[in-house]
Design a protein around this motif. Structure first.
Motif, PDB file in Angstrom:
ATOM      1  N   ARG A 115      16.126   0.756  -0.073  1.00  0.00           N
ATOM      2  CA  ARG A 115      15.125  -0.296  -0.279  1.00  0.00           C
ATOM      3  C   ARG A 115      15.219  -1.358   0.823  1.00  0.00           C
ATOM      4  O   ARG A 115      14.250  -2.068   1.081  1.00  0.00           O
ATOM      5  CB  ARG A 115      15.306  -0.942  -1.644  1.00  0.00           C
ATOM      6  CG  ARG A 115      14.992  -0.022  -2.825  1.00  0.00           C
ATOM      7  CD  ARG A 115      15.061  -0.777  -4.137  1.00  0.00           C
ATOM      8  NE  ARG A 115      14.079  -1.847  -4.169  1.00  0.00           N
ATOM      9  CZ  ARG A 115      12.791  -1.712  -4.508  1.00  0.00           C
ATOM     10  NH1 ARG A 115      12.329  -0.520  -4.853  1.00  0.00           N
ATOM     11  NH2 ARG A 115      11.970  -2.746  -4.510  1.00  0.00           N
ATOM     12  N   ARG A 117      15.524  -0.574   3.782  1.00  0.00           N
ATOM     13  CA  ARG A 117      15.019   0.198   4.920  1.00  0.00           C
ATOM     14  C   ARG A 117      16.126   0.749   5.815  1.00  0.00           C
ATOM     15  O   ARG A 117      15.950   0.914   7.024  1.00  0.00           O
ATOM     16  CB  ARG A 117      14.043  -0.645   5.747  1.00  0.00           C
ATOM     17  CG  ARG A 117      12.790  -1.027   4.980  1.00  0.00           C
ATOM     18  CD  ARG A 117      11.820  -1.796   5.878  1.00  0.00           C
ATOM     19  NE  ARG A 117      10.582  -2.093   5.169  1.00  0.00           N
ATOM     20  CZ  ARG A 117      10.419  -3.152   4.354  1.00  0.00           C
ATOM     21  NH1 ARG A 117      11.451  -3.978   4.166  1.00  0.00           N
ATOM     22  NH2 ARG A 117       9.277  -3.372   3.758  1.00  0.00           N
ATOM     23  N   GLN A 163      14.870  -7.602  -5.272  1.00  0.00           N
ATOM     24  CA  GLN A 163      13.963  -7.005  -4.290  1.00  0.00           C
ATOM     25  C   GLN A 163      12.597  -6.722  -4.916  1.00  0.00           C
ATOM     26  O   GLN A 163      11.549  -6.997  -4.332  1.00  0.00           O
ATOM     27  CB  GLN A 163      14.561  -5.704  -3.747  1.00  0.00           C
ATOM     28  CG  GLN A 163      15.767  -5.882  -2.854  1.00  0.00           C
ATOM     29  CD  GLN A 163      16.387  -4.544  -2.480  1.00  0.00           C
ATOM     30  OE1 GLN A 163      16.446  -3.619  -3.290  1.00  0.00           O
ATOM     31  NE2 GLN A 163      16.870  -4.448  -1.246  1.00  0.00           N
ATOM     32  N   LYS A 164      12.627  -6.177  -6.139  1.00  0.00           N
ATOM     33  CA  LYS A 164      11.379  -5.869  -6.846  1.00  0.00           C
ATOM     34  C   LYS A 164      10.579  -7.138  -7.127  1.00  0.00           C
ATOM     35  O   LYS A 164       9.344  -7.157  -7.029  1.00  0.00           O
ATOM     36  CB  LYS A 164      11.671  -5.116  -8.145  1.00  0.00           C
ATOM     37  CG  LYS A 164      12.117  -3.664  -7.956  1.00  0.00           C
ATOM     38  CD  LYS A 164      12.388  -3.008  -9.285  1.00  0.00           C
ATOM     39  CE  LYS A 164      12.675  -1.516  -9.122  1.00  0.00           C
ATOM     40  NZ  LYS A 164      11.459  -0.761  -8.738  1.00  0.00           N
ATOM     41  N   GLU A 167       8.851  -8.255  -3.993  1.00  0.00           N
ATOM     42  CA  GLU A 167       7.743  -7.381  -3.618  1.00  0.00           C
ATOM     43  C   GLU A 167       6.560  -7.485  -4.574  1.00  0.00           C
ATOM     44  O   GLU A 167       5.437  -7.091  -4.230  1.00  0.00           O
ATOM     45  CB  GLU A 167       8.225  -5.927  -3.589  1.00  0.00           C
ATOM     46  CG  GLU A 167       9.275  -5.657  -2.507  1.00  0.00           C
ATOM     47  CD  GLU A 167       9.990  -4.331  -2.720  1.00  0.00           C
ATOM     48  OE1 GLU A 167       9.653  -3.652  -3.719  1.00  0.00           O
ATOM     49  OE2 GLU A 167      10.852  -3.989  -1.911  1.00  0.00           O
ATOM     50  N   THR A 210      12.131 -11.045   2.910  1.00  0.00           N
ATOM     51  CA  THR A 210      10.741 -10.871   2.481  1.00  0.00           C
ATOM     52  C   THR A 210       9.860 -11.969   3.051  1.00  0.00           C
ATOM     53  O   THR A 210       8.729 -11.718   3.493  1.00  0.00           O
ATOM     54  CB  THR A 210      10.657 -10.890   0.943  1.00  0.00           C
ATOM     55  OG1 THR A 210      11.516  -9.897   0.416  1.00  0.00           O
ATOM     56  CG2 THR A 210       9.239 -10.631   0.478  1.00  0.00           C
ATOM     57  N   GLU A 213       9.063 -11.263   6.659  1.00  0.00           N
ATOM     58  CA  GLU A 213       8.087 -10.180   6.809  1.00  0.00           C
ATOM     59  C   GLU A 213       6.668 -10.680   6.524  1.00  0.00           C
ATOM     60  O   GLU A 213       5.698 -10.255   7.160  1.00  0.00           O
ATOM     61  CB  GLU A 213       8.430  -9.035   5.860  1.00  0.00           C
ATOM     62  CG  GLU A 213       9.674  -8.273   6.257  1.00  0.00           C
ATOM     63  CD  GLU A 213      10.064  -7.244   5.208  1.00  0.00           C
ATOM     64  OE1 GLU A 213       9.295  -7.078   4.243  1.00  0.00           O
ATOM     65  OE2 GLU A 213      11.124  -6.611   5.367  1.00  0.00           O
ATOM     66  N   GLU A 214       6.545 -11.570   5.547  1.00  0.00           N
ATOM     67  CA  GLU A 214       5.229 -12.085   5.157  1.00  0.00           C
ATOM     68  C   GLU A 214       4.889 -13.391   5.877  1.00  0.00           C
ATOM     69  O   GLU A 214       3.887 -14.032   5.563  1.00  0.00           O
ATOM     70  CB  GLU A 214       5.189 -12.284   3.641  1.00  0.00           C
ATOM     71  CG  GLU A 214       5.406 -10.979   2.866  1.00  0.00           C
ATOM     72  CD  GLU A 214       5.420 -11.191   1.362  1.00  0.00           C
ATOM     73  OE1 GLU A 214       5.167 -12.342   0.914  1.00  0.00           O
ATOM     74  OE2 GLU A 214       5.646 -10.215   0.633  1.00  0.00           O
TER      75      GLU A 214
END
Length: 621
Positions: A115, A117, A163-164, A167, A210, A213-214
């Motif tokens: 998860r 990566r 993590q979930k 996301e 996260t 990334e966003e």
């Protein structure tokens, strides 16, 4: 949806983890297991579950109102309760759940890495290396060592849920569920072992990745991660209330500058165990450092160099940064020598999670280096080398599992690894079947470091050899110890040994005086000591006084945790039967059998058989 390759890797990781530790299924209860499991009424009696879950792990040694250790671990206690319900005193069942738990941690590690990566085969290499590493033997093959795998199970579950959450924030209701579950499982991780308290910053790394990334502000990651910090602080406050102190002093601690100077030396020991796990055992010849080149200067230089290299490697990828954080944060709590006794500064089991962190830093670096090499057979060479390393680690683990098969084997190995460890000799004295060797081992323990525990071990060894006069002297030495240096249970054992030896010498008055003194010093064991006093009084033919003493402590006997306390009802049943008081005898014997029904202690087997036979005779009249 999982690919066939992923499913195959899951199967390989699970099978490798299970097979590496399968030979521990035949191991017995050893070391702390004998007290923490077999003689722990708080996990065996359902009416004590509430107290067990709100007390320190070793509360059963006392009256439950004063902490007996620094360990408030409700998740671990719950784990023991469930295992006792499932398997009782069948050691194979406990070992099976240990192995399955380790398997689950290895699989969760792989899931987490994917998860994050991490490349599939790199993640598999990390998980497989983690699965077979021999520093895990102490965590998996030793029943009481399960706290680290249990903590890791909930920590990795919590991290995956975090993590979930990160996301799923586009669907807020769903995201909140993940966040709540993540915080709850983090609390369960802390409840398994306090090391998880230090892991709150890991969540910031998860959320920060996260946010990057966003292309969002880091402020949101900090705010969300603060929830875990609040949960950790709340648990810590509860822990202080349960223990009644920030920290209960340990026996023979490392003091002053010696504690600080020992940190690099301890760090190098753990590095050695990760990369060269050759010498493994429950004791290691690592002691507090003195100012000098070997003990301080060289360890400082090497430690600084290693940390610099790790930092350079960790900066390359997000997953390696996380790995370094996991390594440092989970190793940090065990790097404070002041919280450990001088003979037990290090233990292999403390590397359970730090090893995962180190592998997450190092394995991707090796994979990246190999990827830059241009030769046709590089995959074959890499696979062959990896296979050889895994087989070597697994072989070491399988061999070392056998050391934990029984107490005597374990402590023979310990004194061979660290012949200067007093506690190892003391434990060998308690577990060896050779009476003379038991005496010699306890003498060796006393020579290395005089302690009340070693004196009690010597007294018991002398009793076994029929040397009662010498046993009295050894027990007196333990009883006369500085109160700050002897715990309540060891003092109880010392008085018990002294009284037994005095009875065998026919010095009943002295035995009585000793036990009455013991009751004054140890009110938490009042009923247990009264039962022993009753035997002395009965031997003197003072039966009315014997009966009065036993009847006066019935309520205390019901409430005390020691199994010895329940023997009060057996003695009452025997006295009532002797006096022809049939109904009273039946009631006392039934209460004894009822109160010890769930206790599967070998020491009680004979007494329960005696009580059952006497109850049958009384009932048939």
């Amino acid at each position: 949806m999982l690919s066939r390759n992923d499913l195959l890797i899951y199967a390989v990781i699970g099978i490798v983890a299970f097979c590496t530790f399968a030979n521990s299924l035949g191991n017995d209860f050893v070391y702390d297991d004998t007290r923490q499991v077999l003689r722990n009424p708080m996990i065996q009696r359902s009416e004590l579950y509430g107290t067990a879950l709100t007390s320190d792990v070793w509360a059963f040694k006392g009256g439950g109102d004063v902490a007996a250790s620094n360990y408030f671990r409700p998740t671990f206690v719950a784990w023991m309760i469930v295992n006792w319900k499932l398997f009782g005193s069948a050691a194979w069942g406990w070992h099976l759940t240990n192995i399955l738990l380790h398997m689950a941690v290895c699989l969760l590690l792989f899931v987490f890495l994917r998860r994050m990566r991490c490349e599939r085969f790199t993640a598999a290499a990390i998980a497989i290396s983690f699965a077979v590493h021999p520093v895990h033997v102490e965590n998996v093959a030793w029943i009481s060592g399960v706290t680290d795998p249990l903590m890791s199970l909930f920590l990795f579950t919590s991290l995956i849920l975090a993590q979930k959450y990160a996301e799923a924030r586009s669907s807020m209701n769903r995201a909140i569920v993940f966040l709540i579950l993540s915080v709850v499982t983090y609390l369960l991780a802390i409840g398994a072992k306090e090391v998880a308290l230090f892991c709150a910053p890991l969540y910031w790394l998860i959320f920060r990745n996260t946010e990057l990334e966003e292309k969002r502000s880091n402020a949101s990651a900090v705010k969300t991660a603060l929830l875990y910090l609040v949960a950790a602080v709340a648990f810590f406050i509860v822990r202080i209330r349960v223990l009644g102190a920030l920290m209960i002093p340990v026996d023979d601690p490392v003091l002053g500058n010696h504690a600080f100077l020992s940190i690099p030396k301890i760090f190098l020991f753990y590095l050695r165990q990760i990369f060269f796990p050759i010498s493994l055992g429950p004791a290691h010849p690592i002691r507090a450092a003195d100012v000098g080149i070997i003990d301080v200067v060289i360890p400082v230089i090497v430690s600084a160099l290693v940390l610099w290299i790790l930092w350079i490697l960790a900066r390359r990828t997000e997953i390696q940064t996380f790995g370094l954080a996991l390594f440092v944060l989970t190793l940090l709590p065990v790097m404070n020598p002041a919280t450990f006794s001088n003979e037990q500064l290090v233990h292999d089991r403390y590397l359970y999670l730090p090893l995962a962190g180190m592998l997450i830093v190092v394995v991707p670096a090796i994979a990246n280096w190999l990827g830059k090499k241009d030769f046709a057979s590089r995959r074959l060479v890499a696979g062959t080398v990896f296979g050889i390393v895994v087989l070597a680690l697994a072989a070491k683990s399988i061999a070392y599992n056998g050391v934990w098969s029984d107490g005597e084997t374990l402590w023979r190995h310990a004194v061979a690894i660290d012949p200067g460890a007093s506690h190892a000799w003391q434990n060998l004295a308690a577990t060896t079947s050779n009476k003379q060797e038991s005496l010699e081992a306890s003498d060796r323990a006393l020579q290395i470091r005089p302690s009340p525990g070693a004196a009690v071990a010597k007294a018991r060894a002398l009793i076994a050899l029929g040397k009662f006069e010498e046993a009295v002297t050894a027990a007196k030495d333990a009883i006369a110890s500085d109160p700050a240096q002897i715990n309540a249970f060891s003092l109880f054992q010392a008085y018990e040994a002294q009284a037994f030896a005095l009875v065998r010498l026919g010095r009943l008055d002295e035995a009585e005086t000793s036990l009455r003194s013991a009751r004054e010093r140890l009110p938490i064991y009042h009923a247990a000591l009264t039962e022993k006093l009753a035997v002395v009084l009965y031997t003197q033919n003072r039966k009315p006084e014997t009966l009065a003493e036993l009847e006066a402590v019935r309520d205390k006997a019901r409430n005390e945790y020691l199994n010895d306390s329940k023997t009060v009802f057996l003695r009452l049943g025997m006295l009532y039967a002797e006096q022809g008081r049939k109904n009273d005898a039946k009631a006392a014997l039934e209460e004894y059998l009822s109160s010890t029904a769930d206790v599967q202690d070998a020491a009680l087997v004979g007494e329960r058989r005696q009580a059952t036979e006497l109850l049958r005779r009384v009932s048939s009249k």
